[in-house]
Design a protein around this motif. Structure first.
Motif, short mmCIF file in Angstrom:
data_model
loop_
_atom_site.label_atom_id
_atom_site.label_comp_id
_atom_site.label_asym_id
_atom_site.label_seq_id
_atom_site.Cartn_x
_atom_site.Cartn_y
_atom_site.Cartn_z
N SER A 157 35.45 46.87 45.24
CA SER A 157 36.18 48.40 45.58
C SER A 157 36.87 47.96 46.90
CB SER A 157 35.02 49.53 45.73
OG SER A 157 34.45 49.02 46.92
N ASP A 158 36.56 47.30 47.63
CA ASP A 158 37.51 46.85 48.96
C ASP A 158 38.54 45.83 48.59
OD1 ASP A 158 35.94 48.69 50.48
OD2 ASP A 158 34.88 47.10 51.48
N GLY A 159 38.51 45.48 47.58
CA GLY A 159 39.89 44.69 47.08
C GLY A 159 39.55 43.24 47.10
N TYR A 160 38.53 42.57 47.51
CA TYR A 160 38.28 41.20 47.62
C TYR A 160 38.14 40.41 46.29
CZ TYR A 160 36.69 41.95 52.57
OH TYR A 160 36.55 42.04 53.85
N THR A 161 38.84 39.14 46.45
CA THR A 161 38.59 38.31 45.41
C THR A 161 37.46 37.39 45.64
OG1 THR A 161 41.17 38.32 44.93
CG2 THR A 161 39.55 36.21 44.24
N LEU A 162 36.54 37.18 44.70
CA LEU A 162 35.13 36.53 45.14
C LEU A 162 35.16 35.12 44.85
CD1 LEU A 162 34.61 39.67 45.39
CD2 LEU A 162 32.39 39.09 44.61
N TYR A 163 34.45 34.12 45.53
CA TYR A 163 34.18 32.83 45.24
C TYR A 163 32.81 32.58 45.57
CZ TYR A 163 39.21 32.57 45.71
OH TYR A 163 40.84 32.58 45.57
N THR A 164 32.25 31.59 44.51
CA THR A 164 30.79 31.01 44.95
C THR A 164 31.14 29.80 45.13
OG1 THR A 164 30.70 30.41 42.57
CG2 THR A 164 29.56 32.34 42.90
N LEU A 165 30.24 28.98 46.00
CA LEU A 165 30.52 27.57 46.29
C LEU A 165 29.18 26.87 45.35
CD1 LEU A 165 32.40 26.03 48.24
CD2 LEU A 165 30.15 25.83 49.70
#
Length: 196
Positions: free
Chosen positions: A100-108
């Motif tokens: 909802s805050d517009g982040y693109t998510l990544y896992t490592l």
């Protein structure tokens, strides 16, 4: 020369320090960069405050803690008071807040993603780090929009310590998005006065 006696760990003292710093954390302001760190079910020990310390050094916007109990904030060297912390019971609530805050998510994940240095990060990123032994608390297949990253490694060791990996990822984000680092005068070094 006699050996120094190490201080005995006092859990009650650590809990009091944690609660005091958690109250102070409510006043913390986001850092100058638009990236967030997500700590998903990490052990509430040494790595959590070390990651806060790196998040403070690299100017993170916030750190999300998913189901992480109290930890001794002392190794954070004050960063737990200055980097905003967001607490979640489940990954799903954390995920919804970040999306909802517009982040693109990544896992490592080791050997399961795009090479860290080959990804062009958008301005607003959230980097997810799982438990030191068990990994992520969720099935990545349930969140297909979360991209996978890996840090290239060349030696015989299978994986990096989670706090080291988090610092490498933060550095790569800063390397791409720049900004002028803070100028500081090392302690014990006199300030120079410029001739006019």
């Amino acid at each position: 020369m006699p050996l120094r006696k190490s201080k005995k760990f006092d859990r009650n003292q650590a809990l009091r320090r944690y609660e005091k710093n958690r109250r102070r954390n409510l006043l913390a302001e986001p850092g100058e960069h638009n990236f967030a760190i997500v700590l998903d079910h990490l052990k509430a020990g040494f790595n959590v405050p070390k990651i806060f310390r790196s998040a403070g050094a690299f100017g993170a916007a916030e750190v999300h803690l998913v189901n992480i109990g109290p930890f001794d904030p002392a190794p954070a060297k004050g960063a737990f008071k200055t980097v905003p912390a967001r607490f979640h019971e489940t990954f799903e609530t954390c995920y919804q807040a970040l999306i909802s805050d517009g982040y693109t998510l990544y896992t490592l994940e080791a050997d399961k993603g795009e090479m860290l240095h080959q990804v062009a990060f958008p301005e607003e990123c959230a980097f997810i780090f799982g438990h030191e032994e068990r990994g992520l608390s969720f099935d990545p297949e349930d969140y297909p929009e979360i991209r996978k990253l890996t840090i290239p490694q060349y030696g015989q060791i299978e994986s990096l310590n989670v706090s080291v990996a988090a610092s490498i990822v933060m550095y790569e984000y800063i390397r791409q998005h720049g900004g002028e680092p803070r100028k500081s005068v090392p302690k014990n070094e006199p300030r120079r006065v410029m001739d006019r």
